[in-house]
Design an enzyme around this catalytic site. Structure first.
Site, PDB file in Angstrom:
ATOM      1  CG  ASP A  92      -1.999   1.145   1.058  1.00  0.00           C
ATOM      2  OD1 ASP A  92      -2.219   1.744  -0.048  1.00  0.00           O
ATOM      3  OD2 ASP A  92      -2.969   1.210   2.093  1.00  0.00           O
ATOM      4  CB  CYS A 275     -13.056 -21.603  20.341  1.00  0.00           C
ATOM      5  SG  CYS A 275     -12.329 -21.829  18.511  1.00  0.00           S
TER       6      CYS A 275
HETATM    7  N1  GUN Z   1      -5.970   1.931   3.676  1.00  0.00           N
HETATM    8  C1  GUN Z   1      -7.007   2.051   4.023  1.00  0.00           C
HETATM    9  N2  GUN Z   1      -7.833   3.210   3.454  1.00  0.00           N
HETATM   10  C2  GUN Z   1      -6.963   3.361   2.401  1.00  0.00           C
HETATM   11  C3  GUN Z   1      -7.349   4.394   1.324  1.00  0.00           C
HETATM   12  O1  GUN Z   1      -8.436   4.801   1.109  1.00  0.00           O
HETATM   13  N3  GUN Z   1      -6.373   4.304   0.413  1.00  0.00           N
HETATM   14  C4  GUN Z   1      -5.209   3.764   0.503  1.00  0.00           C
HETATM   15  N4  GUN Z   1      -4.210   3.639  -0.448  1.00  0.00           N
HETATM   16  N5  GUN Z   1      -5.169   2.760   1.668  1.00  0.00           N
HETATM   17  C5  GUN Z   1      -5.837   2.743   2.514  1.00  0.00           C
HETATM   18 ZN    ZN Z   2     -10.159 -21.391  18.808  1.00  0.00          ZN
END
Ligand code: GUN
Ligand code: ZN
Length: 650
Positions: A92, A275
């Site tokens: 990201d 669980c």
């Molecule tokens: N991570 C959470 N929301 C966003 C977003 O709107 N854009 C980007 N690039 N990363 C994110």
């Molecule tokens: Zn568990």
């Protein structure tokens, strides 16, 4: 075009495959968010793969680039070396962090080049994170910048690119952003929704997804930034989200919370071991509860991840079965806000209908609102059209939909004019001859159980009919043939319209199941060969010979898919039709429709079953568009009783 193919689907949701340099990602998939600093990541990606089968992760190129020691290592060893993980890694761009901390430290070019240098499998454009509360003007200005950056990035990058979709709370901007991203991205990443997710504003999330979905390319993978809580996975998948990214497993673990698809549980409240997964078999949650925080947190994180992975598997299974609406409705029980989100989704049947399948194996009512699913909306619309030409109607009281009763229903009244019988069902008044059709035929709901058939003695329906007709009713009179002809005509009309039905129906005779009385095939009256099979979904689907009749009567183009010359011999021999060999497709078809596969001179090659919606076919670069269900040399035997003809391999 993106290296993405659709393998199976349930409405907008799909099982897909995105090819990356480090292997394919089978979608829907969960990409756990991992910290680029191994010392700050309590569960190592390699361990996630080894113990939970996780194939791909997402990490922040922004954080990796900002911390000098990490940056140096990432540039030397690549992101896969830094994370000690050899599966697909999406990075990201840090738009969210830059937004949250208010600093603009790195430019869009720098972030993209860095992702390229460290060998990211899927690089993300640096977008401008737009808050749901932004004004239209703010959102539009930001969108312009995000758009420019996306175009610049696409021109530069040869590898896979994730292009964010922003636009705040404005449907027009969301739709525009989705269309722009679709021209550029291999992954279309719907962003700006973390506040909606964190504050459980699911109706607004539904509105964002409804605004973007129709313009997002079906040929790219759809990512939803910040889909962390497993209770939301089915809801998101319903709109066609293919990739979830989760940091919730960690964030919730830090505050001592366990994630479940049914909701969140504070580990401190646990006094019972509810669980028994393999982790809890090693160490029960009531023991984990008492561990010191440094030991407890990674275990909770791991547990949250395991639960999330399981839920993705359930979503995938539901897509295969055609039961995703049911799963989403069950999950909506986790929180009233999620239930409200699902209600918003149902209000947008216009978004769902273009990809809504012709039928499914079953319709299981989960709650009263289940009756507002897109499948019901489509069915009732079609019933209105079908019924408009029929008057007057004779309403039968609510009866269990036992097909063996139907043969006692007369088709003509005492004056010889046609009767239109309608019966009460959980979905309203439905013409009797259509009551085997999905969703009303395989309907599993409360109403049916309220009237078990043994409450009605044999001959009960005939006495009702007798009362309505006002004349003596002789139960020995065999109405079967007349009613069967009527039902054949009705089912053909349902699919091909009244003129064609009137023309071809007399050529067939029906075959009913000796066990249930259900109509299960049409044979040619003269040769006795099978012309149509009627599946458990009530739909009459042509054999190759039956298709020959349709081919002669339907106008050119109708119910047809035109196959390229290169593929024609293969399709004729029964092989699947791939998207790039489709020259044209009747736009009135839907996923699951039976279609005539013809060559460019309109010669019938085979009968097929569409996997994709017509508008999707030109936008995909790979994968199957239709399966062949019958061809010249098919045996076309009747499926065994109770066997579905719905599956692609039928
Ligand atoms: N991570 C959470 N929301 C966003 C977003 O709107 N854009 C980007 N690039 N990363 C994110
Ligand atoms: Zn568990």
């Amino acid at each position: 075009m993106a290296p993405f193919e659709i393998l199976e689907r349930d409405g907008l949701a799909r099982l897909g495959r995105l090819a990356t340099p480090h292997g394919p990602i089978e979608t829907p998939a969960l990409l756990p968010v991992v910290h680029p600093d191994p010392d700050r990541q309590p569960v190592a990606p390699a361990e996630m793969r080894r113990r939970l089968g996780i194939r791909a992760v997402i990490t922040s190129a922004y954080i990796a680039g900002r911390i000098p020691a990490l940056r140096a290592r990432a540039e030397q060893e690549g992101i896969h070396g830094l994370l000690a993980f050899d599966g697909p890694v999406m990075t990201d761009s840090g738009a969210f962090q830059q937004h949250a901390y208010g600093s603009v430290e790195v430019g869009p070019e720098e972030v993209l080049e860095f992702q390229e240098r460290i060998g990211s499998d899927i690089s993300t454009v640096l977008d401008i994170f737009t808050e749901p509360a932004a004004t239209h003007e703010e959102a539009e200005t930001a969108l312009r910048t995000t758009g420019e950056r996306g175009r610049w990035a696409r021109a530069r990058r040869t590898g896979l690119l994730a292009v964010p979709v922003q636009g705040g709370s404005y449907p027009d901007l969301r739709a525009r952003s989705a269309a722009e991203a679709s021209d550029l991205g291999d992954v279309l990443a719907v962003g700006g929704v973390v506040p909606l997710m964190e504050q459980y504003r699911f109706p607004e999330l539904a509105r964002v997804l409804a605004a973007v979905r129709p313009t997002l390319s079906p040929g790219a993978a759809i990512h939803l930034f910040g889909t962390g809580h497993p209770m939301v996975f089915a809801f998101a998948a319903l709109f066609g989200v293919d990739l979830f990214d989760s940091s919730a497993y960690l964030k919730f673990a830090r505050r001592g919370d366990l994630l479940f698809p049914e909701g969140t549980v504070a580990v401190d409240d646990l006094r019972e071991n509810t669980c028994h997964c393999f982790l809890c078999a090693e160490q029960p949650l009531t023991q984990v509860r008492t561990l010191p925080p440094r030991e407890r947190e990674p275990r909770l994180a791991f547990h949250n991840l395991l639960v999330s992975v399981e839920e993705v598997a359930r979503v995938r299974q539901a897509i295969r079965e055609g039961t995703l609406w049911e799963l989403a409705e069950r999950r909506a029980g986790a929180h009233p806000a999620l239930r409200a989100g699902l209600a918003s989704a149902r209000e947008r049947s216009d978004v769902f209908l273009p990809c809504e399948p012709e039928s499914r194996r079953a319709f299981r009512e989960v709650e009263s609102e289940s009756r507002r699913r897109p499948a019901v909306v489509r069915f009732l619309q079609k019933v209105r059209v079908y019924s408009a030409v029929r008057e007057p109607t004779h309403l039968l009281p609510r009866v269990p939909l036992r097909p063996e009763y139907l043969r006692f229903v007369p088709t003509l009244d005492s004056k010889g004019s046609e009767l239109h019988w309608v019966t009460a069902t959980p979905l309203g008044a439905i013409p009797l001859e259509l009551t085997d059709l999905y969703p009303v035929g395989p309907y599993l709901g409360e109403e049916d159980y309220a009237h078990p058939s043994h409450h009605h003695p044999p001959g009960w329906l005939s006495s009702v009919v007798f009362a309505e007709l006002g004349r003596d009713f002789d139960e020995d009179t065999d109405w079967t043939d007349a009613w069967t002809s009527r039902q054949i005509a009705g089912l053909l009309e349902w699919q091909y319209g009244p003129e064609l039905a009137a023309k071809i129906a007399p050529r067939f005779r029906g075959e009913r199941s000796p066990r249930t009385g259900r109509l299960r095939a049409f044979r040619f009256s003269d040769s006795g060969e099978f012309a149509f099979h009627v599946g458990t979904d009530g739909v009459a689907r042509p054999t190759f010979r039956g298709a020959g009749v349709l081919h002669g009567e339907l106008p050119v183009g109708h119910h047809r898919v035109v196959v390229d010359d290169d593929a024609a011999p293969f399709v004729k021999a029964g092989r699947s039709l791939f998207v790039h060999f489709v020259r044209a497709c009747d736009p009135a078809m839907v996923p699951g429709s039976s279609v005539l596969l013809v060559d460019r001179s309109d010669r019938l090659l085979a009968v097929g079953r569409l996997l994709l919606a017509p508008h999707e076919i030109p936008r995909l670069s790979r994968g199957v568009a239709a399966w062949v269900t019958s061809h010249e040399r098919s045996q076309d035997l009747l499926p065994a009783e109770g066997e579905t003809t719905l599956s692609k391999d039928a």
